[in-house]
Design a protein around this motif. Structure first.
Motif, PDB file in Angstrom:
ATOM      1  N   TRP A  84     -41.591 -47.330  26.668  1.00  0.00           N
ATOM      2  CA  TRP A  84     -40.512 -48.301  26.892  1.00  0.00           C
ATOM      3  C   TRP A  84     -39.911 -48.103  28.286  1.00  0.00           C
ATOM      4  CZ3 TRP A  84     -35.303 -48.464  28.032  1.00  0.00           C
ATOM      5  CH2 TRP A  84     -34.754 -49.769  28.018  1.00  0.00           C
ATOM      6  N   HIS A  96     -42.116 -49.854  30.566  1.00  0.00           N
ATOM      7  CA  HIS A  96     -41.947 -51.306  30.414  1.00  0.00           C
ATOM      8  C   HIS A  96     -40.712 -51.772  31.181  1.00  0.00           C
ATOM      9  CE1 HIS A  96     -41.389 -55.251  28.625  1.00  0.00           C
ATOM     10  NE2 HIS A  96     -40.274 -54.871  28.028  1.00  0.00           N
ATOM     11  N   ILE A  97     -39.594 -51.107  30.924  1.00  0.00           N
ATOM     12  CA  ILE A  97     -38.338 -51.588  31.513  1.00  0.00           C
ATOM     13  C   ILE A  97     -38.341 -51.385  33.041  1.00  0.00           C
ATOM     14  CG2 ILE A  97     -36.800 -49.561  31.344  1.00  0.00           C
ATOM     15  CD1 ILE A  97     -35.896 -53.116  30.247  1.00  0.00           C
ATOM     16  N   LEU A 132     -37.630 -58.593  37.951  1.00  0.00           N
ATOM     17  CA  LEU A 132     -36.461 -59.464  38.073  1.00  0.00           C
ATOM     18  C   LEU A 132     -35.720 -59.211  39.387  1.00  0.00           C
ATOM     19  CD1 LEU A 132     -35.046 -59.449  34.413  1.00  0.00           C
ATOM     20  CD2 LEU A 132     -36.548 -61.122  35.495  1.00  0.00           C
ATOM     21  N   GLY A 157     -45.371 -53.735  27.807  1.00  0.00           N
ATOM     22  CA  GLY A 157     -44.489 -54.064  26.675  1.00  0.00           C
ATOM     23  C   GLY A 157     -45.215 -53.896  25.353  1.00  0.00           C
ATOM     24  N   PRO A 178     -44.831 -50.007  23.592  1.00  0.00           N
ATOM     25  CA  PRO A 178     -43.684 -49.667  22.732  1.00  0.00           C
ATOM     26  C   PRO A 178     -43.605 -50.551  21.487  1.00  0.00           C
ATOM     27  CG  PRO A 178     -42.942 -50.715  24.780  1.00  0.00           C
ATOM     28  CD  PRO A 178     -44.398 -50.425  24.936  1.00  0.00           C
ATOM     29  N   LEU A 196     -42.104 -67.223  28.048  1.00  0.00           N
ATOM     30  CA  LEU A 196     -42.756 -66.275  28.966  1.00  0.00           C
ATOM     31  C   LEU A 196     -43.930 -66.947  29.678  1.00  0.00           C
ATOM     32  CD1 LEU A 196     -42.805 -63.402  30.009  1.00  0.00           C
ATOM     33  CD2 LEU A 196     -44.190 -62.737  28.063  1.00  0.00           C
ATOM     34  N   LEU A 202     -37.268 -66.296  32.852  1.00  0.00           N
ATOM     35  CA  LEU A 202     -37.663 -64.901  32.619  1.00  0.00           C
ATOM     36  C   LEU A 202     -36.459 -64.037  32.209  1.00  0.00           C
ATOM     37  CD1 LEU A 202     -40.261 -64.631  35.507  1.00  0.00           C
ATOM     38  CD2 LEU A 202     -40.756 -64.689  33.068  1.00  0.00           C
ATOM     39  N   CYS A 221     -35.942 -64.599  28.661  1.00  0.00           N
ATOM     40  CA  CYS A 221     -36.878 -63.792  27.855  1.00  0.00           C
ATOM     41  C   CYS A 221     -36.281 -62.408  27.602  1.00  0.00           C
ATOM     42  CB  CYS A 221     -38.219 -63.615  28.584  1.00  0.00           C
ATOM     43  SG  CYS A 221     -39.198 -65.099  28.625  1.00  0.00           S
ATOM     44  N   GLY A 222     -35.666 -61.842  28.620  1.00  0.00           N
ATOM     45  CA  GLY A 222     -35.038 -60.523  28.479  1.00  0.00           C
ATOM     46  C   GLY A 222     -33.884 -60.563  27.488  1.00  0.00           C
ATOM     47  N   MET A 232     -35.334 -60.581  24.103  1.00  0.00           N
ATOM     48  CA  MET A 232     -35.796 -59.227  23.766  1.00  0.00           C
ATOM     49  C   MET A 232     -34.616 -58.358  23.320  1.00  0.00           C
ATOM     50  SD  MET A 232     -38.540 -57.696  23.648  1.00  0.00           S
ATOM     51  CE  MET A 232     -40.035 -58.553  23.338  1.00  0.00           C
ATOM     52  N   SER A 257     -32.523 -55.505  15.193  1.00  0.00           N
ATOM     53  CA  SER A 257     -33.357 -54.611  14.377  1.00  0.00           C
ATOM     54  C   SER A 257     -32.633 -53.313  14.001  1.00  0.00           C
ATOM     55  CB  SER A 257     -34.662 -54.294  15.103  1.00  0.00           C
ATOM     56  OG  SER A 257     -34.427 -53.337  16.099  1.00  0.00           O
ATOM     57  N   ARG A 303     -24.167 -53.524  26.223  1.00  0.00           N
ATOM     58  CA  ARG A 303     -25.542 -52.991  26.326  1.00  0.00           C
ATOM     59  C   ARG A 303     -26.406 -53.910  27.199  1.00  0.00           C
ATOM     60  NH1 ARG A 303     -29.346 -50.619  21.589  1.00  0.00           N
ATOM     61  NH2 ARG A 303     -31.358 -51.199  22.430  1.00  0.00           N
ATOM     62  N   ARG A 318     -31.453 -44.844  23.995  1.00  0.00           N
ATOM     63  CA  ARG A 318     -31.712 -45.990  23.096  1.00  0.00           C
ATOM     64  C   ARG A 318     -32.308 -45.510  21.780  1.00  0.00           C
ATOM     65  NH1 ARG A 318     -35.431 -49.191  23.577  1.00  0.00           N
ATOM     66  NH2 ARG A 318     -34.722 -51.263  23.123  1.00  0.00           N
TER      67      ARG A 318
HETATM   68  C1  HEM Z   1     -40.015 -61.360  31.261  1.00  0.00           C
HETATM   69  C2  HEM Z   1     -40.286 -60.780  30.147  1.00  0.00           C
HETATM   70  C3  HEM Z   1     -39.505 -59.646  29.530  1.00  0.00           C
HETATM   71  C4  HEM Z   1     -38.280 -59.175  29.820  1.00  0.00           C
HETATM   72  C5  HEM Z   1     -37.298 -59.673  30.877  1.00  0.00           C
HETATM   73  C6  HEM Z   1     -38.033 -58.064  28.914  1.00  0.00           C
HETATM   74  C7  HEM Z   1     -36.853 -57.328  28.881  1.00  0.00           C
HETATM   75  C8  HEM Z   1     -36.556 -56.388  27.918  1.00  0.00           C
HETATM   76  C9  HEM Z   1     -35.268 -55.756  27.763  1.00  0.00           C
HETATM   77  C10 HEM Z   1     -34.052 -56.022  28.622  1.00  0.00           C
HETATM   78  C11 HEM Z   1     -35.351 -54.917  26.701  1.00  0.00           C
HETATM   79  C12 HEM Z   1     -34.241 -54.003  26.177  1.00  0.00           C
HETATM   80  C13 HEM Z   1     -33.353 -54.688  25.153  1.00  0.00           C
HETATM   81  C14 HEM Z   1     -32.297 -53.765  24.632  1.00  0.00           C
HETATM   82  O1  HEM Z   1     -32.552 -52.587  24.381  1.00  0.00           O
HETATM   83  O2  HEM Z   1     -31.165 -54.217  24.475  1.00  0.00           O
HETATM   84  C15 HEM Z   1     -36.706 -54.974  26.207  1.00  0.00           C
HETATM   85  C16 HEM Z   1     -37.171 -54.274  25.150  1.00  0.00           C
HETATM   86  C17 HEM Z   1     -38.447 -54.353  24.687  1.00  0.00           C
HETATM   87  N1  HEM Z   1     -39.456 -55.163  25.186  1.00  0.00           N
HETATM   88 FE1  HEM Z   1     -39.336 -56.430  26.709  1.00  0.00          FE
HETATM   89  N2  HEM Z   1     -39.118 -57.870  28.135  1.00  0.00           N
HETATM   90  C18 HEM Z   1     -40.054 -58.822  28.467  1.00  0.00           C
HETATM   91  C19 HEM Z   1     -41.299 -58.991  27.934  1.00  0.00           C
HETATM   92  C20 HEM Z   1     -41.820 -58.206  26.948  1.00  0.00           C
HETATM   93  C21 HEM Z   1     -43.141 -58.369  26.375  1.00  0.00           C
HETATM   94  C22 HEM Z   1     -44.130 -59.452  26.793  1.00  0.00           C
HETATM   95  C23 HEM Z   1     -43.269 -57.407  25.423  1.00  0.00           C
HETATM   96  C24 HEM Z   1     -44.437 -57.122  24.537  1.00  0.00           C
HETATM   97  C25 HEM Z   1     -45.645 -57.470  24.744  1.00  0.00           C
HETATM   98  C26 HEM Z   1     -42.049 -56.644  25.392  1.00  0.00           C
HETATM   99  C27 HEM Z   1     -41.797 -55.584  24.555  1.00  0.00           C
HETATM  100  C28 HEM Z   1     -40.583 -54.956  24.410  1.00  0.00           C
HETATM  101  C29 HEM Z   1     -40.285 -53.959  23.396  1.00  0.00           C
HETATM  102  C30 HEM Z   1     -41.243 -53.439  22.332  1.00  0.00           C
HETATM  103  C31 HEM Z   1     -38.953 -53.601  23.555  1.00  0.00           C
HETATM  104  C32 HEM Z   1     -38.171 -52.599  22.702  1.00  0.00           C
HETATM  105  C33 HEM Z   1     -37.658 -53.300  21.451  1.00  0.00           C
HETATM  106  C34 HEM Z   1     -36.895 -52.367  20.540  1.00  0.00           C
HETATM  107  O3  HEM Z   1     -36.646 -51.227  20.887  1.00  0.00           O
HETATM  108  O4  HEM Z   1     -36.511 -52.803  19.447  1.00  0.00           O
HETATM  109  N3  HEM Z   1     -41.192 -57.154  26.318  1.00  0.00           N
HETATM  110  N4  HEM Z   1     -37.418 -55.885  26.964  1.00  0.00           N
END
Ligand code: HEM
Length: 399
Positions: free
Chosen positions: A30, A33-34, A41, A82, A85, A115, A147, A150-151, A154, A161, A190, A299
């Motif tokens: 993660w 990813h972040i 961004l 992404g 995780p 996306l 985009l 999308c965040g 997410m 959850s 957050r 987290r």
């Molecule tokens: C532009 C696209 C994306 C953005 C801006 C983005 C942004 C983020 C952000 C900000 C979080 C944290 C949320 C939080 O903890 O409050 C997050 C978590 C996560 N993202 Fe992304 N994300 C994007 C695309 C993706 C994609 C395509 C995947 C999977 C293929 C993905 C998988 C995940 C996972 C698994 C988490 C953790 C979720 C959890 O802990 O419950 N993300 N993302």
């Protein structure tokens, strides 16, 4: 809340290895990813500003396309990173992720299509900027907004959850079942903290960028100085904003004095000093990686404690050790992963340092060795993977 139902939602087959290993891998992947979410961004956001300046300013004329290119690549990397995780969270917190998908099913669909549209528009932005079209800023801004959206989605999935005590009320408000899949919930502090991290990550990236190009003779010292100063200003300002938001988030979670929270704050202070002095931005980046891992750890601790308080403890997940797939996974990670990433990084580094001529990997011994090794490991991996799969398939059906 009664945890019986949560525990019943677990995979009856159990997990194939120690849950703590999946938890560690979740934290690691993660963070990766972040990191690319923030870089994508950040560079895209700054490039939009640059697109309004590049006509009259030679520095922005050079920097803007580079930022667009950085964002373009980072999006593809953040998507790939992404998935990891997502898989790890589904192994140990499957009831959480699947419930979120039911409560916010429509948003999940919207996320995928948003996306796709956002990323396609990014390419439109890239080509419009290359062709010098006046519409580039508008196209870039729309793509950026999609985009960011999308965040936000997410974030909605992540915070939803970890609130099992509210699931029933969300699923059936006032006793009436709501199957719209339109549940949307957020935690403003957050979210603001996550978004704010865009600024310091961009700043430290710009410091790296300026250090990287400083050895090249085809970039003027004026330009190097411009990007260096911009990076330092952005990193320092961003770190201050993020630090305040992190403290507010920790206060809200009642975790401010926890070891991991204090370690993160200490890490941010060190980062702040290093970014301000800007002696060696590559070392600053190493510290940034440590801080990113700490934030990812924070987290996970929030989620682990919340779920454990509800009687759902991932460490008590039924375990059914599956050595073949565990060994396959670790060997893939170690051999294919390390060699492949080393090859790509070596190529990228050499191409970026090359002046004038086209870089030919064949002429660089290390690149050649890494490339050949990656190819052969991949071939061997495919052979073993399919042979093993066929063996398992026929063993199960015929025996
Ligand atoms: C532009 C696209 C994306 C953005 C801006 C983005 C942004 C983020 C952000 C900000 C979080 C944290 C949320 C939080 O903890 O409050 C997050 C978590 C996560 N993202 Fe992304 N994300 C994007 C695309 C993706 C994609 C395509 C995947 C999977 C293929 C993905 C998988 C995940 C996972 C698994 C988490 C953790 C979720 C959890 O802990 O419950 N993300 N993302």
């Amino acid at each position: 809340m009664d945890a019986t139902i949560l525990n019943l939602l677990r995979d009856p087959a159990g997990v194939p290895f120690y849950p703590v290993v999946f938890q560690g891998l979740y934290v690691l992947t993660w963070a990766l990813h972040i990191a690319f979410v923030l870089l994508a961004l950040g560079s895209m956001g700054l490039s939009i500003y640059g697109s309004t300046q590049q006509k009259s300013d030679s520095n922005w004329k050079l920097l803007t396309p580079h930022l667009i290119q950085t964002g373009k690549l980072s999006i593809s990397i953040l998507i790939v990173l992404g998935v990891a995780p997502l898989l790890f969270t589904q192994v140990i917190y499957d009831p959480n992720w699947y419930t979120t998908n039911a409560l916010s099913g429509i948003w999940i669909f919207i996320f995928i299509y948003a996306l796709i549209v956002g990323y396609l528009m990014y390419y439109w932005y890239y080509y419009a900027n290359k062709a010098g079209r006046a519409s580039n800023t508008l196209i870039g801004t729309i793509s950026f907004a999609i985009l960011v959206f999308c965040g936000v989605l997410m974030h909605n999935f992540a915070v939803e959850s970890i609130q099992p005590d509210k699931w029933l009320a969300w699923y059936a408000p006032n006793g009436v079942v709501d199957t719209s899949g339109l549940n949307f919930h957020y935690d403003l502090i957050r979210l603001a903290f996550m978004v704010s991290l865009v600024i310091p990550v961009l700043g430290i990236f710009l410091q790296n960028y300026s250090d990287f190009l400083s050895t090249r003779k085809d970039f003027t010292s004026k330009y190097i100085e411009f990007t260096k100063k911009l990076g330092t200003k952005t990193a320092v300002g961003g770190l201050l904003v993020s630090a305040v938001l992190f403290i507010l988030w920790m206060l809200q979670e009642n975790m401010l004095l926890s070891v991991i929270s204090l370690a993160t704050i200490a890490g941010v202070v060190v980062l702040l000093l290093m970014a301000k002095m800007n002696k060696n931005s590559y070392i600053t980046t190493v510290v940034l990686v440590v801080v990113a891992l700490l934030i990812s750890g924070v987290r996970e601790i929030i989620r682990y404690n919340l779920m454990a308080d509800h009687g759902y403890n991932i460490y008590t997940y039924t375990m059914n050790i599956d050595w073949p797939s565990t060994i396959m996974f670790l060997l893939t990670f170690l051999f294919l992963g390390v060699t492949g990433v080393a090859f790509i990084l070596r190529m990228a580094w050499k191409v970026g340092k090359n002046e004038g001529t086209v870089f030919d990997g064949q002429n660089d011994k290390l690149t050649r060795v890494l490339g050949t090794a990656t190819l052969w490991i991949l071939v061997a991996w495919m052979g073993i993977y399919f042979a093993w799969g066929m063996f398992t398939l026929f063993k199960n059906t015929l025996v």
